[in-house]
Design an enzyme around this catalytic site. Structure first.
Site, PDB file in Angstrom:
ATOM      1  N   SER A   1       0.958  -1.137  -0.139  1.00  0.00           N
ATOM      2  CA  SER A   1      -0.153   0.045  -0.049  1.00  0.00           C
ATOM      3  C   SER A   1       0.772   1.036   0.108  1.00  0.00           C
ATOM      4  O   SER A   1       2.092   1.116   0.562  1.00  0.00           O
ATOM      5  CB  SER A   1      -0.824  -0.025   1.176  1.00  0.00           C
ATOM      6  OG  SER A   1      -1.613   1.269   1.465  1.00  0.00           O
TER       7      SER A   1
ATOM      8  N   TYR B   1      -3.028  -1.716  10.401  1.00  0.00           N
ATOM      9  CA  TYR B   1      -2.902  -1.978   8.651  1.00  0.00           C
ATOM     10  C   TYR B   1      -1.737  -1.449   8.051  1.00  0.00           C
ATOM     11  O   TYR B   1      -0.926  -2.033   7.633  1.00  0.00           O
ATOM     12  CB  TYR B   1      -4.286  -1.223   7.881  1.00  0.00           C
ATOM     13  CG  TYR B   1      -4.186  -1.480   6.555  1.00  0.00           C
ATOM     14  CD1 TYR B   1      -4.502  -2.670   5.738  1.00  0.00           C
ATOM     15  CD2 TYR B   1      -3.803  -0.400   5.691  1.00  0.00           C
ATOM     16  CE1 TYR B   1      -4.480  -2.586   4.669  1.00  0.00           C
ATOM     17  CE2 TYR B   1      -3.730  -0.507   4.344  1.00  0.00           C
ATOM     18  CZ  TYR B   1      -4.178  -1.557   3.645  1.00  0.00           C
ATOM     19  OH  TYR B   1      -4.288  -2.054   2.467  1.00  0.00           O
TER      20      TYR B   1
END
Length: 240
Positions: free
Chosen positions: A135, A148
């Site tokens: 990400s 996350y």
């Protein structure tokens, strides 16, 4: 890499970015084995002609069951795409530690275990690839999603080290760093979102071009800022 005729294991392939990756690889002649947890979504992908396996990758038993089901099948490409967005924000209340544990396993431990188990099969192929979907938040974190971000940063550094270990082998190690993408995971996110099919297109292109990294959409800008000033990059993302 010509993906036509290649056998691909794609985790998290029933929705969002994964579903679009699966469709695009299939259109180019790849045989895609995809995993997911939702029976209806798995059935829908089977109806599209995909080989679909039920797999819960948030725990060791689920990963071990998937590896056992694959057996010694030929495998050319492993795409670790499955992931969980964990709500872990003390400003909203006490976070759920069990949810954090499951998210850490799905986002970080499961890819590591799958790679460990499947590298021998990948080594046996004349050309192969491991693709880890991290990400933009692996570069600089968002305050509302610390677990996350930590898992994606962990997978990013694992990928960098793994690439060095496998240098000189037939296995290409690729990292894909998406921005905020228009998927169910980001339904509540007010930011501008990249269409999932465009994100998938860029990931597939990175595989075909045998690139080390696919910095997608706004992640390219974030990577540029981070290369100049990591503190500025963090200031940009921490406010979200």
């Amino acid at each position: 890499m010509d993906v036509s005729g290649k056998t691909v294991l794609l985790t998290g392939g029933t929705a969002g970015i994964g579903r679009e990756i699966a469709r695009q690889l299939k259109s180019k002649g790849a045989h895609v084995i995809l995993t997911g947890r939702d029976p209806e979504r798995l059935g829908a992908m089977q109806a599209e002609g995909f080989e679909a396996m039920a797999a819960d990758l948030s725990n060791a038993a689920g990963v071990d069951a998937l590896v056992a089901a694959l057996g010694d099948r030929r495998l050319d490409i492993l795409i670790n795409n499955a992931g969980q967005l964990i709500d872990h924000d003390f400003r909203k209340g006490a976070p759920d530690p069990q949810a954090a544990d499951a998210g850490i396993y799905a986002n970080l431990t499961a890819p590591i275990r799958l790679i460990t188990a499947l590298v021998p099969q990948l080594r046996a192929r004349p050309e192969a690839a491991i693709v880890n979907v991290t990400s933009g938040l692996a570069v600089a974190p968002a305050a509302r999603q610390p677990v996350y971000c930590a898992t994606k940063a962990g997978l990013r550094f694992y990928t960098l080290a793994l690439r060095e270990q496998l240098k000189g082998t037939a296995i290409r190690v690729i990292e894909a760093l998406p921005p905020v993408v228009d998927t169910q995971m980001n339904d509540g996110n007010p930011m501008n979102k990249m269409p999932a099919d465009e994100c998938a297109r860029q990931i597939v292109a990175a595989i075909e071009q045998r690139r080390d990294e696919a910095n997608i959409g706004m992640t390219r800008t974030l990577r540029l800022v981070e290369s100049i000033s990591p503190a500025l990059a963090r200031r940009m993302t921490l406010r979200f």
